[in-house]
Design a protein around this motif. Structure first.
Motif, mmCIF file in Angstrom:
data_model
loop_
_atom_site.group_PDB
_atom_site.id
_atom_site.type_symbol
_atom_site.label_atom_id
_atom_site.label_comp_id
_atom_site.label_asym_id
_atom_site.label_seq_id
_atom_site.Cartn_x
_atom_site.Cartn_y
_atom_site.Cartn_z
ATOM 1 N N SER B 99 46.309 0.519 85.626
ATOM 2 C CA SER B 99 47.245 1.615 85.852
ATOM 3 C C SER B 99 48.353 1.642 84.813
ATOM 4 O O SER B 99 48.961 2.668 84.569
ATOM 5 C CB SER B 99 47.833 1.529 87.255
ATOM 6 N N ASN B 100 48.609 0.523 84.167
ATOM 7 C CA ASN B 100 49.685 0.492 83.180
ATOM 8 C C ASN B 100 49.156 0.387 81.757
ATOM 9 O O ASN B 100 49.893 0.036 80.849
ATOM 10 C CB ASN B 100 50.625 -0.677 83.495
ATOM 11 N N SER B 101 47.880 0.665 81.576
ATOM 12 C CA SER B 101 47.310 0.523 80.230
ATOM 13 C C SER B 101 47.791 1.656 79.332
ATOM 14 O O SER B 101 48.249 2.693 79.803
ATOM 15 C CB SER B 101 45.787 0.543 80.313
ATOM 16 N N ARG B 105 48.549 5.624 80.328
ATOM 17 C CA ARG B 105 49.848 6.252 80.101
ATOM 18 C C ARG B 105 49.701 7.499 79.235
ATOM 19 O O ARG B 105 50.466 8.442 79.349
ATOM 20 C CB ARG B 105 50.815 5.252 79.474
#
Lengths: 349, 356
Positions: B99-101, B105
């Motif tokens: 989810s934070n890759s 983003r």
């Protein structure tokens, strides 16, 4: 409408349960350290209508138009600034709720009850159903617990809940069931007028239909009169006999539901009706898209409050305030051009 | 209405396949999304309709990988087809991305943007509208402050906010509900997303303002050719806006199809019940409103088999409670349903309605 105020002796005609004359509610705007009043929000600005015994009046309008304030004034949950609220008691005597002293008002509250919008916020989570539905009974003098339990059981059955649930707490119930509890509480004292403020708008569609049916069933069996405040026009069309359309604290159109929906006479009513999304993809109609925003009730425009958004506005509308006039049988419209305009409504195809 | 020509070969912009999003709470697993599949075509509007708790909002958030804890994607795939800067097509499976890759983003805002229901809480109250829109632009594009400012001004003008230059320097609480939602849309459009997810974009608004916003969304779609995933509980809004519809109930898609087919010949008993229970605005209801009995079960008490079975008028004992209905196409229509009336559990396909 100024002439109507003098006729205080005028008793409401037979069959009329509630008559509201020139109701006004202004909320002061206070500023500064000394809380000086610098202006007022004209939440309800000269509103008059009447409701017939056993019928439903739908009060519609957008947020901030004063429909909730009107309904609260009628119950004296807030004190109106001026105006008359004539209520016909069971013995035929007509009283003015707006100026009634506290003690007789308390007794009168048996006759007028309210159903709230939010089924979550309107039930105390620490009270069981017995306490919630039984509280009005206790307040109005039914001291015996077993008597109250019988009455609560009867009420729960009436609204389609099982009496065994009496000792449970609201958290155990879904939104639709909670709304039924709220209805049972409102019915506890056998009221004659029920003010329902958006009673189904917090519910899901599949549950909303059940609650609408319940409201109609109990209206028929108990001969109740409803003041039904709502913004969902299809619900209003289904349940209301008469409709009052409000805009910025004023009634712009009042009359028979069928006639208003099929043939609106005020440009705002027409625009409101055309804005409703129809659940049928084959009628993607040309809608009237109103420009701009609802006027600010603290600083309303001159003349007709609707004129900045009205496509039919003339110079007269900018300066002269229209009055609610009878233009047809039972049809009141507040528009200078009501008789000349040919507006589109909604009718079955 | 929509300009984009759909050729037979055109691939969906986004394909969701058997997606499962479960919330692993201390009390048990809440299956918010439990096996949903659908495609979104470029330039088209997909309507997702369902009642509270059916998982429609979770579905929208999952496409952006912004599910709240303790929610996890347990199964399925979300394939996004996009183009890089040189115009070469590529595919990514959002499920496989962290989810934070960096990829995720970039997807947010650039490929998929989201408009929330509550414009009041989605804007920061301590930054001006203009700064928030500029932030979104500068996150995705290497532009100067001045260019971002010009672009922001262009965007708020495009969404029809009066006095755009002044509004940019105002805060969200100074705007009315309708204007706030327009500003939200302007922000979502800042990087020209290919898919705009609109989660109940008009629920908090009045009908006349709702009509303005829906009109705006339609105009913007015609100009930009973006696809819209419209999540709402309002069947009227769906009928007006959508090309295709997914009807959800308790985390599952119960019926999908073309908007005309769904509204004119609904096949699933839930869709049928839902459509019947809306009061008509055209005529006074003399009779009782047909309603669906019971209420939506609590997520911890999901019924076995078909989740709609306790409320279904066509419930078949021994069939609906023992098997999970499979989502299958109905031949000769655009629709697919998960219902044993149409697909008996033994696999032979009949067209339903003879047994009830």
């Amino acid at each position: 409408m100024a002439e109507a105020t003098v006729e205080t002796t005028n008793t409401t005609e037979s069959g009329t349960l509630l008559e509201v004359n020139n109701l006004v509610k202004h909320f002061p705007i206070q500023k500064g350290f000394l809380k000086r009043t610098v202006g007022s929000v004209r939440a309800v600005d000269d509103v008059s209508f009447s409701v017939t015994q056993g019928k439903t009046l739908g009060l519609v309008g957008e947020s901030g138009c004063g429909k909730t304030t009107t309904s609260r004034c009628i119950l004296r949950a807030i004190d109106p600034t001026s105006g008359q609220i004539l209520f016909r008691k069971e013995d035929g005597e007509t009283v003015d709720v707006a100026t009634m002293p506290y003690q007789p008002l308390r007794d009168l509250r048996r006759d007028m009850q309210m159903i709230f919008q939010d089924p979550y916020g309107s039930l105390n989570p620490r009270m069981s159903l017995f306490d919630i539905v039984g509280e009005p009974l206790l307040v109005h003098g039914m001291k015996s617990s077993s008597e109250r339990a019988d009455r609560v059981a009867e009420l729960l059955r009436l609204v389609g809940l099982r009496p065994e649930y009496m000792r449970r707490f609201p958290h155990a119930f879904s939104g639709g069931e909670r709304q039924r509890i709220g209805i049972a509480r409102a019915l506890a004292l056998n009221p004659r007028l029920v003010v329902a403020d958006e009673p189904v708008s917090a519910l899901d569609v599949s549950v909303q239909a059940q609650v609408i049916n319940l409201l109609q069933e109990i209206q028929e069996s108990l001969n109740l009169t409803y003041l039904f405040v709502a913004h969902d026009l299809s619900v209003v069309r289904h349940i209301a006999d008469e409709v009052a359309v409000m805009y910025v604290g004023k009634i712009v159109e009042l009359g028979d539901t069928e006639k208003i929906f099929a043939n609106p006479k005020h440009p705002y009513t027409s625009a409101l009706l055309s804005s409703v999304p129809i659940p049928d993809p084959s009628v993607r109609q040309d809608r009237i898209i109103l420009q701009g925003e609802v006027a600010n009730p603290a600083n309303p425009p001159s003349g007709c409050y609707f004129h900045p958004r009205c496509e039919y506005a003339t110079d007269q509308c900018k300066t002269e305030e229209p009055q609610l006039e009878l233009i047809d049988e039972g049809r009141w419209v507040s528009c200078h051009h009501a008789k000349d305009l040919d507006l589109t409504g909604l009718s079955a195809k | 209405m929509v300009q984009t020509e759909v050729s037979a070969k055109q691939l969906p912009l986004l394909s969701v396949n058997d997606l499962k999003v479960h919330f692993h709470t201390d009390e048990g697993i809440v299956k918010a999304v439990d096996g949903v599949s659908f495609d979104i075509m470029p330039g088209k509007t997909m309507g997702v309709v369902g009642e509270s708790g059916c998982g429609k909002s979770t579905l929208g958030r999952t496409l952006l990988q912004i599910i709240e804890k303790p929610g996890l994607i347990d199964d399925g795939s979300i394939v996004l087809r996009s183009e890089d800067e040189e115009g070469n097509p590529y595919e990514i499976d959002i499920v496989n991305e962290h989810s934070n890759s960096r990829t995720m983003r970039a997807v947010r805002g650039q490929d998929i943007a989201l408009v929330f229901q509550e414009p009041m809480t989605s804007f920061s109250p301590v930054h001006t509208i203009g700064n928030q829109i500029k932030e979104a632009i500068r996150l995705h594009h290497d532009v100067s402050e001045k260019e971002a400012q010009d672009r922001a001004l262009e965007l708020v003008t495009q969404v029809g906010i009066p006095n755009p230059a002044q509004r940019l320097s105002e805060y969200s609480f100074q705007l009315s509900g309708g204007l706030r939602q327009r500003a939200m849309i302007a922000m979502a459009l800042s990087c020209e997303p290919k898919l705009l997810i609109a989660d109940e974009p008009t629920t908090a608004l009045d009908v006349t303002t709702q009509a303005q916003i829906l009109d705006l969304l339609r105009d913007l779609q015609q100009q930009n050719g973006m696809a819209i995933m419209l999540i709402t509980h309002n069947l009227g809004v769906i009928a007006e806006m959508a090309d295709d519809v997914v009807v959800m109930y308790l985390g599952r898609a119960v019926e999908t199809g073309n908007v005309n087919d769904i509204f004119h010949s609904p096949q699933h008993p839930y869709t049928q019940g839902l459509l019947r229970s809306i009061p008509s605005i055209y005529e006074k209801g003399i009779e009782k409103l047909p309603s669906i009995k019971g209420s939506i079960p609590h997520p911890f008490n999901r019924p076995s088999g078909c989740t709609f079975r306790p409320r279904c008028p066509s419930y078949m004992e021994g069939v609906c409670d023992l098997n999970d209905p499979v989502f299958l196409d109905i031949e000769g229509t655009s629709q697919a349903v998960a219902c044993f009336l149409h697909h008996p559990p033994d696999g032979s396909s009949t067209n339903g309605s003879e047994s009830a």
